[in-house]
Design an enzyme around this catalytic site. Sequence first.
Site, PDB file in Angstrom:
ATOM      1  N   LYS A 153       2.903  10.371   9.520  1.00  0.00           N
ATOM      2  CA  LYS A 153       2.920   9.142  10.332  1.00  0.00           C
ATOM      3  C   LYS A 153       4.267   8.384   9.871  1.00  0.00           C
ATOM      4  CE  LYS A 153       1.338   5.141   8.461  1.00  0.00           C
ATOM      5  NZ  LYS A 153       2.219   3.969   8.426  1.00  0.00           N
ATOM      6  N   ASN A 154       4.734   8.125   8.984  1.00  0.00           N
ATOM      7  CA  ASN A 154       6.082   7.456   8.535  1.00  0.00           C
ATOM      8  C   ASN A 154       7.400   8.335   9.038  1.00  0.00           C
ATOM      9  OD1 ASN A 154       4.616   5.594   7.501  1.00  0.00           O
ATOM     10  ND2 ASN A 154       4.928   5.894   5.387  1.00  0.00           N
ATOM     11  N   CYS A 187       0.792  -4.388   7.404  1.00  0.00           N
ATOM     12  CA  CYS A 187       0.241  -4.481   6.300  1.00  0.00           C
ATOM     13  C   CYS A 187       0.462  -5.808   5.520  1.00  0.00           C
ATOM     14  CB  CYS A 187      -0.075  -3.301   5.376  1.00  0.00           C
ATOM     15  SG  CYS A 187      -1.046  -2.075   5.892  1.00  0.00           S
ATOM     16  N   ARG A 204       7.646  -8.837   2.300  1.00  0.00           N
ATOM     17  CA  ARG A 204       8.140  -7.572   3.154  1.00  0.00           C
ATOM     18  C   ARG A 204       9.070  -8.472   4.188  1.00  0.00           C
ATOM     19  NH1 ARG A 204       3.910  -3.212   4.980  1.00  0.00           N
ATOM     20  NH2 ARG A 204       5.531  -1.805   4.804  1.00  0.00           N
ATOM     21  N   PRO A 205      10.371  -9.031   3.554  1.00  0.00           N
ATOM     22  CA  PRO A 205      11.097  -9.411   4.380  1.00  0.00           C
ATOM     23  C   PRO A 205      12.135  -8.290   5.239  1.00  0.00           C
ATOM     24  CG  PRO A 205      11.849  -9.479   2.238  1.00  0.00           C
ATOM     25  CD  PRO A 205      10.616  -9.243   2.284  1.00  0.00           C
ATOM     26  N   ASP A 264      15.327  -8.826   5.647  1.00  0.00           N
ATOM     27  CA  ASP A 264      16.986  -9.424   5.144  1.00  0.00           C
ATOM     28  C   ASP A 264      17.826  -8.016   5.295  1.00  0.00           C
ATOM     29  OD1 ASP A 264      15.161  -8.652   3.141  1.00  0.00           O
ATOM     30  OD2 ASP A 264      16.704  -9.551   1.737  1.00  0.00           O
ATOM     31  N   LEU A 265      17.340  -6.851   4.497  1.00  0.00           N
ATOM     32  CA  LEU A 265      18.481  -5.741   4.570  1.00  0.00           C
ATOM     33  C   LEU A 265      18.708  -4.999   5.765  1.00  0.00           C
ATOM     34  CD1 LEU A 265      16.635  -4.168   1.075  1.00  0.00           C
ATOM     35  CD2 LEU A 265      18.530  -5.750   1.275  1.00  0.00           C
ATOM     36  N   ASP A 316       2.403   4.362  -1.682  1.00  0.00           N
ATOM     37  CA  ASP A 316       1.739   4.505  -0.607  1.00  0.00           C
ATOM     38  C   ASP A 316       0.088   5.207  -1.367  1.00  0.00           C
ATOM     39  OD1 ASP A 316       2.571   2.871   1.032  1.00  0.00           O
ATOM     40  OD2 ASP A 316       3.183   4.691   2.519  1.00  0.00           O
ATOM     41  N   VAL A 337       7.366  -1.369  -5.970  1.00  0.00           N
ATOM     42  CA  VAL A 337       7.802  -1.227  -4.708  1.00  0.00           C
ATOM     43  C   VAL A 337       7.202  -2.452  -4.063  1.00  0.00           C
ATOM     44  CG1 VAL A 337       8.101  -0.029  -2.523  1.00  0.00           C
ATOM     45  CG2 VAL A 337       8.244   0.943  -4.670  1.00  0.00           C
ATOM     46  N   ARG A 358      -5.041   3.088  11.343  1.00  0.00           N
ATOM     47  CA  ARG A 358      -3.519   2.871  11.531  1.00  0.00           C
ATOM     48  C   ARG A 358      -3.098   4.251  10.999  1.00  0.00           C
ATOM     49  NH1 ARG A 358      -0.919  -1.961   9.235  1.00  0.00           N
ATOM     50  NH2 ARG A 358       0.913  -0.568   9.864  1.00  0.00           N
TER      51      ARG A 358
HETATM   52  C1  UD1 Z   1       7.915   2.171   4.445  1.00  0.00           C
HETATM   53  C2  UD1 Z   1       6.523   3.141   4.842  1.00  0.00           C
HETATM   54  C3  UD1 Z   1       5.526   2.329   3.957  1.00  0.00           C
HETATM   55  C4  UD1 Z   1       5.842   2.449   2.330  1.00  0.00           C
HETATM   56  C5  UD1 Z   1       7.005   2.000   2.139  1.00  0.00           C
HETATM   57  C6  UD1 Z   1       7.850   2.157   0.721  1.00  0.00           C
HETATM   58  C7  UD1 Z   1       6.944   3.461   6.910  1.00  0.00           C
HETATM   59  C8  UD1 Z   1       6.747   3.269   8.269  1.00  0.00           C
HETATM   60  N1  UD1 Z   1       6.415   2.562   5.978  1.00  0.00           N
HETATM   61  O1  UD1 Z   1       7.867   0.787   4.525  1.00  0.00           O
HETATM   62  O2  UD1 Z   1       4.409   3.173   4.230  1.00  0.00           O
HETATM   63  O3  UD1 Z   1       4.956   1.875   1.703  1.00  0.00           O
HETATM   64  O4  UD1 Z   1       8.257   2.382   2.980  1.00  0.00           O
HETATM   65  O5  UD1 Z   1       7.829   3.507   0.478  1.00  0.00           O
HETATM   66  O6  UD1 Z   1       7.746   4.302   6.829  1.00  0.00           O
HETATM   67  N2  UD1 Z   1      12.481  -5.211   1.542  1.00  0.00           N
HETATM   68  C9  UD1 Z   1      13.147  -6.341   1.678  1.00  0.00           C
HETATM   69  N3  UD1 Z   1      14.045  -6.466   2.672  1.00  0.00           N
HETATM   70  C10 UD1 Z   1      14.008  -5.646   3.802  1.00  0.00           C
HETATM   71  C11 UD1 Z   1      13.356  -4.379   3.652  1.00  0.00           C
HETATM   72  C12 UD1 Z   1      12.573  -4.253   2.434  1.00  0.00           C
HETATM   73  O7  UD1 Z   1      13.207  -6.902   0.484  1.00  0.00           O
HETATM   74  O8  UD1 Z   1      15.039  -5.782   4.456  1.00  0.00           O
HETATM   75  C13 UD1 Z   1      11.711  -4.605   0.356  1.00  0.00           C
HETATM   76  C14 UD1 Z   1      10.047  -4.838   0.870  1.00  0.00           C
HETATM   77  O9  UD1 Z   1       9.493  -6.208   0.861  1.00  0.00           O
HETATM   78  C15 UD1 Z   1       9.353  -4.125  -0.186  1.00  0.00           C
HETATM   79  C16 UD1 Z   1      10.426  -3.066  -0.536  1.00  0.00           C
HETATM   80  O10 UD1 Z   1      11.604  -3.615  -0.075  1.00  0.00           O
HETATM   81  O11 UD1 Z   1       9.146  -4.916  -1.399  1.00  0.00           O
HETATM   82  C17 UD1 Z   1      10.083  -1.733   0.303  1.00  0.00           C
HETATM   83  O12 UD1 Z   1       9.951  -1.758   1.634  1.00  0.00           O
HETATM   84  P1  UD1 Z   1      10.791  -0.699   2.508  1.00  0.00           P
HETATM   85  O13 UD1 Z   1      11.067   0.616   1.629  1.00  0.00           O
HETATM   86  O14 UD1 Z   1      11.625  -1.278   3.595  1.00  0.00           O
HETATM   87  O15 UD1 Z   1       9.441   0.030   3.053  1.00  0.00           O
HETATM   88  P2  UD1 Z   1       9.034  -0.163   4.759  1.00  0.00           P
HETATM   89  O16 UD1 Z   1      10.039   0.577   5.263  1.00  0.00           O
HETATM   90  O17 UD1 Z   1       8.689  -1.340   5.151  1.00  0.00           O
END
Ligand code: UD1
Length: 418
Positions: free
Chosen positions: A22-23, A116, A121-122, A124-125, A303, A325, A395
């Site tokens: 899926k991812n 979820c 889960r911001p 900002d990055l 996950d 994470v 999902r």
């Molecule tokens: C993806 C996966 C999800 C998995 C996660 C971590 C998909 C569709 N989903 O989610 O299943 O659990 O990776 O392996 O691939 N963060 C920030 N700012 C940002 C982006 C992220 O602070 O702009 C933080 C998030 O809040 C979280 C952490 O970074 O605490 C990890 O997020 P991220 O690696 O971005 O996960 P996703 O891409 O959302």
Amino acid sequence: MKALLIDGGEPLRGTVSISGAKNAALPACVAALLTEDPVVLHAVPQLRDVSTILYMLGALGKRVVRNDAHVSIAAGGALVSEANAYSVGQMRASFLVLGPLVARLGKAVVPLPGGCAIGARPVDLHLEGLRALGAQVEERIGSVLVTAKQLTGTSIHLPFPSVGATEQIIMTASLAAGETSIHNASIEPEVIDLIDLLEKMGAVISVSNRTIDIVGQRSLHGAEHTLIPDRMEAGTMLLAGAITQGSVSVSPMPAVHLEAFLDALRATGCEVEVDGTTITGRSLGRARATSIATAPYPGFPTDLHPPMAAYLATANGRSSIQESVFEQRFAYTRALSKMGTRMIQDGSSLMIEGVPTLSGRSVEAPDIRGGAALILAGLAAQGRTTITGLDHVDRGHEHLEAKLRSLGARIERRESIA
Ligand code: UD1
């Protein structure tokens, strides 16, 4: 209300065929926005999240043709720069359309994401990455407007190796002028799979340790690509064998994508055998307690934390899980405790006192992977477990009941329960 009914206690045995990830599917579908030509994907899982992203691409002007596990995404008319709120509200990965739309159209409006409920889960990055590439970002209430006359390659250091931000920046930088380096990038197998697809589309990308270098191109072309197998599904199925003290093989699944998880499984006393792309987990009796800490790849995947917690809840002794994470990934523990688990959460740590038996109860899945944890607990529990909240489960898990039934599980879906 839809529900899964599980009559637990049956040791699961057999081989499960693993679906495409899926991812990997979600960013691969989004990558089709980067070109006019058709992108053809194989091993695309039939999941609600995938339908959501394909629906979104259709609304953005792509022509999507789906035939079982094969999906073709081609130009269907002019691309639209405004994403609809429905899709982004359903799923965080839809936010990935932002950079590709800006790279193609110079402008995009995308609602802020849902998905979820596991922490803040911001994004900002993602936005800082786009700013670094020269885009102007205007944060509005509930959405962002991003514009760029010209995107220019640059050096970006991610404070955390975010999967989504890495994918967003790679896709955008593929159409920027000059070279971009992403330091401390995510190197999850799904990110590498996206890079494989982009390279087939004409992108020039190299990966060394946690640094990803992208040489921007004027345009990308169409490609055909088979997605990697879903390591989360494989891990969940191996745990289904282990928690029921059975023996389950998963195939195809490259063991290198699951090393940290397989090490943890071995530490519980489960025998793990790797033969090519077939992995077998054979339970030798009740699990031993162990301690794990989640981390970006190649660490233990976040996950698989909830399913692993369900398994460790039945182990002999005290286990612990450190979640590094998603700090708030513990919603599932409340439902599990109704089934007799003994868990204490302290911040991002979970202490698990193993119990010899769990009891079937009515529980609700709080999110995708939390749902998997409840299913595993139900498979091991005495009596009947009724799981609602299937929208979350659906999902992320393709043909879940059929696959578990083929291993001997007594599980069925009811379209409505009282
Ligand atoms: C993806 C996966 C999800 C998995 C996660 C971590 C998909 C569709 N989903 O989610 O299943 O659990 O990776 O392996 O691939 N963060 C920030 N700012 C940002 C982006 C992220 O602070 O702009 C933080 C998030 O809040 C979280 C952490 O970074 O605490 C990890 O997020 P991220 O690696 O971005 O996960 P996703 O891409 O959302």
